[in-house]
Design a protein around this motif. Structure first.
Motif, short mmCIF file in Angstrom:
data_model
loop_
_atom_site.label_atom_id
_atom_site.label_comp_id
_atom_site.label_asym_id
_atom_site.label_seq_id
_atom_site.Cartn_x
_atom_site.Cartn_y
_atom_site.Cartn_z
N ARG A 1 0.84 -1.21 0.00
CA ARG A 1 0.00 0.00 0.00
C ARG A 1 0.87 1.25 0.00
O ARG A 1 0.63 2.20 -0.74
CB ARG A 1 -0.90 0.01 1.23
CG ARG A 1 -1.99 -1.04 1.22
CD ARG A 1 -3.15 -0.60 0.37
NE ARG A 1 -4.29 -1.49 0.52
CZ ARG A 1 -5.43 -1.33 -0.11
NH1 ARG A 1 -5.58 -0.32 -0.94
NH2 ARG A 1 -6.43 -2.18 0.07
N VAL A 2 1.87 1.25 0.86
CA VAL A 2 2.76 2.41 0.97
C VAL A 2 3.54 2.61 -0.32
O VAL A 2 3.66 3.74 -0.82
CB VAL A 2 3.72 2.22 2.16
CG1 VAL A 2 4.77 3.34 2.19
CG2 VAL A 2 2.94 2.21 3.47
N THR A 3 4.05 1.52 -0.89
CA THR A 3 4.83 1.61 -2.12
C THR A 3 3.99 2.18 -3.26
O THR A 3 4.47 3.01 -4.05
CB THR A 3 5.38 0.22 -2.51
OG1 THR A 3 6.17 -0.29 -1.44
CG2 THR A 3 6.24 0.31 -3.76
N GLU A 4 2.75 1.75 -3.36
CA GLU A 4 1.86 2.25 -4.42
C GLU A 4 1.69 3.76 -4.32
O GLU A 4 1.73 4.47 -5.33
CB GLU A 4 0.50 1.57 -4.33
CG GLU A 4 -0.48 2.01 -5.40
CD GLU A 4 -1.85 1.37 -5.23
OE1 GLU A 4 -2.76 1.70 -6.01
OE2 GLU A 4 -2.02 0.56 -4.30
N VAL A 5 1.52 4.26 -3.12
CA VAL A 5 1.35 5.70 -2.94
C VAL A 5 2.65 6.44 -3.25
O VAL A 5 2.65 7.48 -3.93
CB VAL A 5 0.90 6.01 -1.50
CG1 VAL A 5 1.08 7.48 -1.16
CG2 VAL A 5 -0.57 5.62 -1.33
N LEU A 6 3.78 5.91 -2.78
CA LEU A 6 5.05 6.59 -2.99
C LEU A 6 5.44 6.64 -4.46
O LEU A 6 6.04 7.61 -4.92
CB LEU A 6 6.15 5.89 -2.19
CG LEU A 6 6.05 5.99 -0.65
CD1 LEU A 6 7.18 5.20 -0.01
CD2 LEU A 6 6.09 7.43 -0.20
N THR A 7 5.13 5.59 -5.21
CA THR A 7 5.55 5.52 -6.61
C THR A 7 4.60 6.20 -7.57
O THR A 7 4.96 6.49 -8.70
CB THR A 7 5.72 4.06 -7.05
OG1 THR A 7 4.49 3.36 -6.82
CG2 THR A 7 6.84 3.38 -6.30
N ASP A 8 3.36 6.47 -7.14
CA ASP A 8 2.38 6.95 -8.11
C ASP A 8 1.42 7.97 -7.51
O ASP A 8 1.37 9.13 -7.92
CB ASP A 8 1.59 5.75 -8.67
CG ASP A 8 0.77 6.13 -9.89
OD1 ASP A 8 0.93 7.26 -10.37
OD2 ASP A 8 -0.02 5.29 -10.36
N ASN A 9 0.66 7.58 -6.52
CA ASN A 9 -0.47 8.38 -6.05
C ASN A 9 -0.08 9.74 -5.49
O ASN A 9 -0.77 10.73 -5.71
CB ASN A 9 -1.25 7.61 -4.99
CG ASN A 9 -1.90 6.35 -5.54
OD1 ASN A 9 -2.26 5.46 -4.79
ND2 ASN A 9 -2.06 6.25 -6.85
N LEU A 10 1.03 9.80 -4.76
CA LEU A 10 1.41 11.05 -4.12
C LEU A 10 1.71 12.13 -5.17
O LEU A 10 1.28 13.28 -5.04
CB LEU A 10 2.64 10.83 -3.23
CG LEU A 10 2.98 11.97 -2.26
CD1 LEU A 10 1.82 12.26 -1.33
CD2 LEU A 10 4.23 11.61 -1.46
#
Length: 590
Positions: A143-152
């Motif tokens: 979950r954290v990786t998805e946000v760091l790589t894209d969503n943020l």
């Protein structure tokens, strides 16, 4: 070891903690400041390209299409294409860099989590479910990786795009901008309400997912026990309850998350209709230029999209924050107490151990050791016997400081254990537990785990000493045979022999054996006992055994009951007293 439940796995994150966790995540990102600065420039180029392209519709329509200037129109279209291509190129580079930054940040986070785990005391692993800990490395980290790589980055881009679009709409027509904001408050209100509910259920979902993974881990590791007692149905029912809880919480989280997009799209369409009607009236009655209206309508579409994106991404970020908080919960756990100032370095030891009035409790008010005192001379071999729960293993846990005593004192060569550098203390000890554990690697690697500097000859000598050499030579590749999945291709007795060889290669000053031969058959026990006798020569040794045959030849035997030493002496002396040990021995052999 016991697999206790983690605390607060399914509780909701408070807003204050959510902000704190988010800022902590951002602090991990800011370690790549240079790359982030380049990404921010690329984001600005992408946004500027999109905004400029939409604004260029105004002069294209007013100055070239309306007058019929075809050559000028072609030039403007070429310029428009160049603007959009610049934006596409910037976006492509931006996402490539962000992916690299995000993966690097996630790798640092995983590394910090693992390093922290290696500093946690044994008590932590005894009181937390292993599956829940694994869930923090996998589901929460994903979950954290998805946000760091894209969503943020998408959220930052959407926020900047929102500001830029608003400014240009004001430039084109303040009146139309005011008309558009009749619907925007509704969009913001619905976004906030939906996001608040989905955040609650995403947080609960991550906690329940940890419980599910913990249950699965327990059932997989205990599958033989489940089958031999015929508890498949009960295990299935237990999983069904947890899976049902996860399903309910995930369904609610996805329900509110899924509502965001259609609600925002419908409100955005309503907004577009209002702007179109007002813009058409202005063009008819106030002489508003057609190009300006076309550009404004394009911006009104663009203005609604960032709001929708922010609302949608907010759910993903909240889910990631819930996962990040579970990760940081482990990282914020108290590590083993550091060595006291001026702790004593100790490379060798004679093995003189003294326990003075030692008390210990795993839980307050439930003493396990009660005022235990004993003195073990260097090289003395001590047997610990007694009923389950009498405190035998607890004494062994005190010596390497897996747990610190509640009161009293334990000394090694006259130095209190807490004043010895912990790594040095544990380097002087070797322990063989009842539960075996082998790592993925060769047989030689697993034996060498006891002493990473051991040579191949040292490993062979340790294996011969503990009677493991003969079966190792019969393996397909001898000492180079690969072991996986805790050495499942070996028998339980063979796995234990490797664990004992691992202790032998460590060449310890103090040897701790906790039911070391409990999983060995009778023939192997005779062979290994000879090896253990050689291993214990000249070393202070503590031996826990339910098979009293393994302690008969020891120098001294301590009989424990309810955390107290009730009898002490050699085998012959205890048998002559006809006390507790005598009855225990007669019951076992007659």
């Amino acid at each position: 070891m016991a697999h206790g439940r983690g605390n607060g796995a399914g509780t909701a994150v408070k807003a204050k903690e959510g902000r704190k966790t988010f800022l902590r995540l951002v602090s991990y990102l800011t370690r790549s400041r240079g790359a982030l600065a380049v990404v921010m420039v690329l984001i600005l180029v992408t946004i500027a390209s999109s905004l400029a392209g939409s604004y260029m519709l105004r002069p294209i329509i007013n100055d070239y299409i309306m007058p019929g200037d075809v050559p000028g129109l072609v030039r403007m279209l070429v310029l428009l294409a160049a603007v959009y291509l610049a934006g596409v190129a910037a976006a492509a580079i931006q996402y490539r860099m962000l992916n690299r930054i995000g993966q690097r940040t996630a790798a640092r986070l995983r590394m910090d989590l693992f390093r922290k785990m290696e500093t946690l005391p044994v008590r932590y692993f005894d009181t937390h479910r292993h599956g829940d800990l694994m869930s923090r490395y996998t589901n929460d980290m994903d979950r954290v990786t998805e946000v760091l790589t894209d969503n943020l980055a998408d959220m930052i881009s959407a926020a900047l795009s929102l500001v830029g679009t608003f400014v240009l709409m004001l430039v084109i027509s303040p009146l139309l901008t005011l008309a558009m904001f009749l619907v925007v408050p509704l969009m913001l209100l619905f976004a906030r309400l939906i996001a608040r509910r989905s955040r609650k259920y995403f947080t609960a979902q991550q906690g329940t997912l940890g419980d599910v993974n913990g249950y699965i881990e327990e059932m997989i590791s205990g599958q033989k026990v489940v089958k031999v007692f015929g508890h498949e149905r009960q295990a299935d029912e237990g999983f069904g309850v947890l899976n049902g809880e996860l399903n309910a919480k995930a369904r609610k989280a996805q329900l509110y998350s899924g509502m965001m997009m259609p609600v925002m799209q419908n409100l955005n369409t309503l907004n577009f209709v209002v702007v179109t009607i007002v813009g058409a009236l202005l063009a008819i009655y106030r002489g508003f230029d057609v190009g300006g209206l076309a550009a404004f309508l394009q911006y009104s579409r663009q203005f609604g999209r960032p709001i929708t994106d922010i609302a949608s991404l907010y759910n993903n970020i909240q889910a990631a924050i819930a996962g990040a908080e579970r990760i940081f919960q482990v990282m914020d756990e108290r590590s083993e107490a550091p060595d006291v100032p001026h702790a004593v370095r100790m490379d060798t030891a004679r093995g003189d151990i003294c326990m003075k009035d030692v008390c210990f409790s795993y839980e307050p008010g439930k003493p396990v050791l009660k005022h235990v005192s004993l003195h073990v001379r260097p090289g003395e071999r001590i047997g610990l016997v007694g009923a389950t729960g009498a405190g035998k293993t607890t004494i062994l846990n005190m010596l390497p400081r897996f747990y610190d005593i509640s009161s009293g004192e334990i000394t090694l060569d006259g130095v209190p254990l807490e004043r010895i550098v912990r790594d040095d203390l544990r380097g002087l000890l070797a322990i063989v537990l009842q539960d075996t554990h082998l790592f993925t690697g060769t047989v030689a690697d697993n034996i060498r785990f006891g002493n990473l500097d051991a040579t191949d000859d040292d490993i062979v000598r340790a294996a011969k000493l503990t009677s493991a050499h003969s079966f190792i030579k019969r393996l397909p590749h001898g000492y180079d045979t690969m072991l996986e999945n805790d050495g499942e291709n070996l028998s339980q007795g063979q796995r234990q022999l490797l664990n004992i060889a691992r202790a032998a290669v460590a060449d310890p000053s103090v040897l701790l054996l906790d039911e070391a031969t409990s999983n060995i058959d009778t023939r192997s026990e005779m062979l290994i006992q000879r090896g253990l006798d050689k291993l214990m020569e000249g070393r202070t040794s503590f031996v826990i055994a339910h098979r009293l045959s393994t302690v008969r030849t020891l120098d001294r035997i301590l009989v424990l009951e309810h955390g107290e030493i009730i009898e002490e002496g050699s085998h012959a002396e205890l048998m002559a007293r006809r006390g507790y040990y005598y009855r225990l021995y007669r019951n076992q052999f007659e």
